[in-house]
Design a protein around this motif. Structure first.
Motif, PDB file in Angstrom:
ATOM      1  N   VAL A 139       1.922  -6.822  10.224  1.00  0.00           N
ATOM      2  CA  VAL A 139       2.403  -6.244   9.010  1.00  0.00           C
ATOM      3  C   VAL A 139       2.831  -7.484   8.087  1.00  0.00           C
ATOM      4  CG1 VAL A 139       3.193  -4.063   9.934  1.00  0.00           C
ATOM      5  CG2 VAL A 139       4.668  -5.862   9.849  1.00  0.00           C
ATOM      6  N   GLU A 140       2.276  -7.093   6.872  1.00  0.00           N
ATOM      7  CA  GLU A 140       2.451  -8.075   5.772  1.00  0.00           C
ATOM      8  C   GLU A 140       3.956  -7.396   4.810  1.00  0.00           C
ATOM      9  OE1 GLU A 140      -0.329  -9.941   2.968  1.00  0.00           O
ATOM     10  OE2 GLU A 140       0.414  -8.288   1.850  1.00  0.00           O
ATOM     11  N   LEU A 141       5.034  -7.968   4.987  1.00  0.00           N
ATOM     12  CA  LEU A 141       6.157  -7.234   4.225  1.00  0.00           C
ATOM     13  C   LEU A 141       6.446  -7.876   3.030  1.00  0.00           C
ATOM     14  CD1 LEU A 141       8.438  -7.327   7.370  1.00  0.00           C
ATOM     15  CD2 LEU A 141       6.816  -5.490   6.732  1.00  0.00           C
ATOM     16  N   THR A 142       5.738  -6.983   1.831  1.00  0.00           N
ATOM     17  CA  THR A 142       6.406  -7.578   0.522  1.00  0.00           C
ATOM     18  C   THR A 142       7.776  -7.679   0.076  1.00  0.00           C
ATOM     19  OG1 THR A 142       4.188  -5.996  -0.001  1.00  0.00           O
ATOM     20  CG2 THR A 142       5.633  -7.201  -1.646  1.00  0.00           C
ATOM     21  N   SER A 143       8.124  -8.943  -0.313  1.00  0.00           N
ATOM     22  CA  SER A 143       9.471  -9.007  -0.724  1.00  0.00           C
ATOM     23  C   SER A 143       9.966  -8.060  -1.491  1.00  0.00           C
ATOM     24  CB  SER A 143       9.594 -10.431  -1.518  1.00  0.00           C
ATOM     25  OG  SER A 143       8.871 -10.400  -2.541  1.00  0.00           O
ATOM     26  N   TYR A 144       9.210  -7.183  -2.392  1.00  0.00           N
ATOM     27  CA  TYR A 144       9.999  -6.236  -3.193  1.00  0.00           C
ATOM     28  C   TYR A 144      10.688  -5.005  -2.539  1.00  0.00           C
ATOM     29  CZ  TYR A 144       5.658  -8.274  -5.976  1.00  0.00           C
ATOM     30  OH  TYR A 144       4.727  -8.834  -6.279  1.00  0.00           O
ATOM     31  N   TYR A 145      10.484  -5.164  -1.108  1.00  0.00           N
ATOM     32  CA  TYR A 145      10.960  -3.673  -0.784  1.00  0.00           C
ATOM     33  C   TYR A 145      12.055  -4.074   0.528  1.00  0.00           C
ATOM     34  CZ  TYR A 145       6.511  -2.412  -2.942  1.00  0.00           C
ATOM     35  OH  TYR A 145       5.555  -2.333  -4.070  1.00  0.00           O
TER      36      TYR A 145
ATOM     37  N   PHE B 194       7.861   1.867   7.723  1.00  0.00           N
ATOM     38  CA  PHE B 194       6.762   1.329   7.488  1.00  0.00           C
ATOM     39  C   PHE B 194       6.179   0.729   8.725  1.00  0.00           C
ATOM     40  CE2 PHE B 194       4.304  -2.661   6.385  1.00  0.00           C
ATOM     41  CZ  PHE B 194       3.139  -2.248   5.996  1.00  0.00           C
ATOM     42  N   ILE B 195       7.082  -0.060   9.193  1.00  0.00           N
ATOM     43  CA  ILE B 195       6.509  -0.814  10.578  1.00  0.00           C
ATOM     44  C   ILE B 195       6.246   0.265  11.817  1.00  0.00           C
ATOM     45  CG2 ILE B 195       7.288  -2.291  12.510  1.00  0.00           C
ATOM     46  CD1 ILE B 195       9.106  -3.678  10.334  1.00  0.00           C
ATOM     47  N   ASP B 196       7.098   1.406  11.545  1.00  0.00           N
ATOM     48  CA  ASP B 196       6.740   2.478  12.769  1.00  0.00           C
ATOM     49  C   ASP B 196       5.441   3.107  12.285  1.00  0.00           C
ATOM     50  OD1 ASP B 196       9.128   2.039  13.913  1.00  0.00           O
ATOM     51  OD2 ASP B 196      10.089   3.742  12.819  1.00  0.00           O
ATOM     52  N   LEU B 197       5.113   3.333  11.284  1.00  0.00           N
ATOM     53  CA  LEU B 197       3.735   3.583  10.652  1.00  0.00           C
ATOM     54  C   LEU B 197       2.677   2.897  11.202  1.00  0.00           C
ATOM     55  CD1 LEU B 197       4.091   5.319   7.140  1.00  0.00           C
ATOM     56  CD2 LEU B 197       3.800   6.482   9.314  1.00  0.00           C
TER      57      LEU B 197
ATOM     58  N   GLY C 106       0.820  -1.262  -0.094  1.00  0.00           N
ATOM     59  CA  GLY C 106       0.035  -0.026   0.039  1.00  0.00           C
ATOM     60  C   GLY C 106       0.900   1.229   0.167  1.00  0.00           C
ATOM     61  N   TYR C 107       2.133   1.145   0.409  1.00  0.00           N
ATOM     62  CA  TYR C 107       3.006   2.264   0.540  1.00  0.00           C
ATOM     63  C   TYR C 107       4.072   2.319  -0.723  1.00  0.00           C
ATOM     64  CZ  TYR C 107       0.973   3.355   5.081  1.00  0.00           C
ATOM     65  OH  TYR C 107       0.223   3.532   6.045  1.00  0.00           O
TER      66      TYR C 107
ATOM     67  N   PRO D  28      13.760   4.865  -2.942  1.00  0.00           N
ATOM     68  CA  PRO D  28      12.954   4.842  -1.927  1.00  0.00           C
ATOM     69  C   PRO D  28      12.859   6.263  -1.035  1.00  0.00           C
ATOM     70  CG  PRO D  28      15.046   3.673  -1.443  1.00  0.00           C
ATOM     71  CD  PRO D  28      14.928   4.149  -3.056  1.00  0.00           C
ATOM     72  N   THR D  29      11.881   6.417  -0.433  1.00  0.00           N
ATOM     73  CA  THR D  29      11.761   7.477   0.576  1.00  0.00           C
ATOM     74  C   THR D  29      11.158   7.280   1.937  1.00  0.00           C
ATOM     75  OG1 THR D  29       9.249   8.002  -0.154  1.00  0.00           O
ATOM     76  CG2 THR D  29      11.367   9.420  -1.075  1.00  0.00           C
ATOM     77  N   MET D  30      11.061   5.844   2.084  1.00  0.00           N
ATOM     78  CA  MET D  30      10.605   5.129   3.129  1.00  0.00           C
ATOM     79  C   MET D  30      11.453   3.575   3.328  1.00  0.00           C
ATOM     80  SD  MET D  30       6.688   3.607   4.288  1.00  0.00           S
ATOM     81  CE  MET D  30       6.090   5.372   4.291  1.00  0.00           C
ATOM     82  N   THR D  31      11.723   3.293   4.565  1.00  0.00           N
ATOM     83  CA  THR D  31      12.314   1.981   4.656  1.00  0.00           C
ATOM     84  C   THR D  31      11.137   0.993   5.263  1.00  0.00           C
ATOM     85  OG1 THR D  31      12.982   2.277   6.966  1.00  0.00           O
ATOM     86  CG2 THR D  31      14.587   3.023   5.236  1.00  0.00           C
ATOM     87  N   LEU D  32      11.523  -0.049   5.199  1.00  0.00           N
ATOM     88  CA  LEU D  32      10.593  -1.255   5.950  1.00  0.00           C
ATOM     89  C   LEU D  32      10.304  -0.873   7.374  1.00  0.00           C
ATOM     90  CD1 LEU D  32      11.131  -4.546   4.198  1.00  0.00           C
ATOM     91  CD2 LEU D  32       9.446  -3.262   4.064  1.00  0.00           C
TER      92      LEU D  32
END
Length: 295
Positions: free
Chosen positions: A74-80, A62-65, A45-46, A55-59
């Motif tokens: 959280v679902e961590l898409t492998s692409y990122y 994203f977890i912090d958000l 979604g991000y 990138p302007t955001m790290t995983l």
């Protein structure tokens, strides 16, 4: 209640019915009569912020958000993933745990329809590698695709190739106690019948379905989602739906949640936001709505 594996579902059902169950993929026998749905958020979604090209955001961010929202995981898409080293995976796992979030799954983008043997092996190895990484992260599922027909290919030929590829990957999934979840992602899984034609022949407790509520563009996407819900081990819920011949419209999230509850779904429901509005504004609203619907 902890998320149960497909093997646990089958074992619990067998104990309840006092009769052995066949190991074939059939509608999952789930414990109890009440659905157990936990809420997750998909990193996809991000995607405009997490894209590794710029990138302007790290995983970690994203977890912090996600930690500021009423979520279970959280679902961590492998692409990122900026790295795939054990050290990096450990840091991601530890960071999520520190924020009191589980890692519900790791979606992978693959294509098992590829005719060329060498190229298909690359796709199989991709899924195997991420299955091992998912286990290291403590994730329960790895979302996989079937793929698209190549020119001159018949559906039957592609289906046989995909089934063989999944069976090979499932050996690794079983070893690491991870579930592979085949998504209804268009291509040769564009209808419930096509999806289940790939799932039902495989006799493995480590295979299930990744229900994507936005990917059926049929006459009645809601009815078609209900057909695959009994096989689901994870669900990605979209905020839009597009029936055949129609335009995108706001999805009835309550209706989708009811479909899952009616199927006695046990697992993670991951919001996978793909609409046009700013995800940093829209996602928190939808997360709160889903939390209310789940009760």
């Amino acid at each position: 209640m902890p998320l149960l594996s497909r093997r646990s579902f089958l074992a619990a059902g067998a104990a309840t019915l006092a009769a052995p169950l066949l190991p074939a993929i059939e509608p999952i026998v789930r414990p109890g009569s009440k659905a157990d749905i936990k809420l997750s958020l998909a990193a996809y979604g991000y995607r405009q912020f997490l894209d590794l090209k710029k990138p302007t955001m790290t995983l970690f961010e994203f977890i912090d958000l996600a930690a500021d929202l009423p979520l279970d995981a959280v679902e961590l898409t492998s692409y990122y993933f900026a790295e795939t080293t054990d050290a990096y995976l450990d840091k991601v796992k530890e960071h999520a745990a520190k924020k009191k979030l589980a890692i519900s799954g790791v979606p992978v983008g693959n294509n098992f329809c590829v005719k060329d043997d060498a190229k298909r092996k690359v796709q199989i190895d991709l899924v195997k590698d991420w299955t091992v990484r998912a286990a290291k992260l403590g994730a329960k599922t790895v979302r996989i695709f079937a793929g698209n027909l190549e020119k001159g290919e018949t559906l039957e030929m592609a289906q046989a190739r995909v089934i063989a590829a999944m069976e090979e990957c499932l050996e690794v999934a079983a070893k690491h106690n991870v579930l592979l979840a085949l998504e209804n992602h268009g291509g040769i899984t564009a209808t419930p019948e096509q999806l289940l034609a790939l799932v039902k022949p495989i006799k493995s407790p480590n295979l299930g379905v990744n229900i994507d509520t936005g990917n059926f563009h049929t006459a009645d996407p809601y009815a078609d989602v209900s057909k695959i819900a009994p096989y689901g081990v994870v669900c990605q819920i979209k905020t839009e739906v597009q029936p055949a011949g129609g335009k995108k419209e706001e999805a009835d999230l309550g209706r989708y949640v009811k479909i899952l509850k009616d199927a006695n779904f046990h697992g993670y429901l991951a919001l996978e936001y793909e609409a046009a509005a700013d995800p940093k504004v829209a996602i928190p609203k939808y997360v709160k709505e889903l939390r209310k619907l789940l009760g």
